[in-house]
Design a protein around this motif. Sequence first.
Motif, mmCIF file in Angstrom:
data_model
loop_
_atom_site.group_PDB
_atom_site.id
_atom_site.type_symbol
_atom_site.label_atom_id
_atom_site.label_comp_id
_atom_site.label_asym_id
_atom_site.label_seq_id
_atom_site.Cartn_x
_atom_site.Cartn_y
_atom_site.Cartn_z
ATOM 1 N N ARG A 39 -2.621 8.182 -13.132
ATOM 2 C CA ARG A 39 -3.165 8.545 -11.823
ATOM 3 C C ARG A 39 -3.155 10.062 -11.672
ATOM 4 N NH1 ARG A 39 -4.945 3.747 -11.766
ATOM 5 N NH2 ARG A 39 -3.993 2.190 -10.433
ATOM 6 N N GLY A 46 -5.232 11.331 -5.445
ATOM 7 C CA GLY A 46 -4.326 10.847 -4.404
ATOM 8 C C GLY A 46 -4.517 11.597 -3.096
ATOM 9 N N ALA A 85 -1.214 4.868 -5.723
ATOM 10 C CA ALA A 85 0.025 5.330 -6.352
ATOM 11 C C ALA A 85 0.957 4.175 -6.728
ATOM 12 C CB ALA A 85 0.750 6.306 -5.431
ATOM 13 N N ILE A 108 2.869 9.806 -7.483
ATOM 14 C CA ILE A 108 1.980 9.777 -8.654
ATOM 15 C C ILE A 108 2.790 9.986 -9.925
ATOM 16 C CG2 ILE A 108 0.026 10.908 -9.789
ATOM 17 C CD1 ILE A 108 -0.777 9.282 -7.293
#
Length: 106
Positions: free
Chosen positions: A24, A29, A46, A93
């Motif tokens: 990720r 995010g 997440a 993350i």
Amino acid sequence: MSGSSPHPGMSDTAAMMHYDANKRSVLVGYILWFFLGWFAVHRFYAGRTMSGLVMLAVSLVSWALTAVAIGYLGLGLIGLWLLLDLFLIPGMIRSYNREIIASLGR
């Protein structure tokens, strides 16, 4: 580096490709937080499914209850939660990406 793979039959290159395909990004995010934060999409991204579901439920119920004014209390709570998430996203993350790495080592 060849031959020392965490999974039997999986090469180091394959493990790196698996990580790259599933990791990720902090930037993504934050983009999700900015545009869809009220719906907890950044938390789902997440890997924080349970807190994402709670945040989504509180948000939806609060939006529905704004007609009787009590919903604004819930929206204030979600706003505070979003403010905290502004600082928590990098750690969330990083934790998700570490879980991917740990799963490759099993």
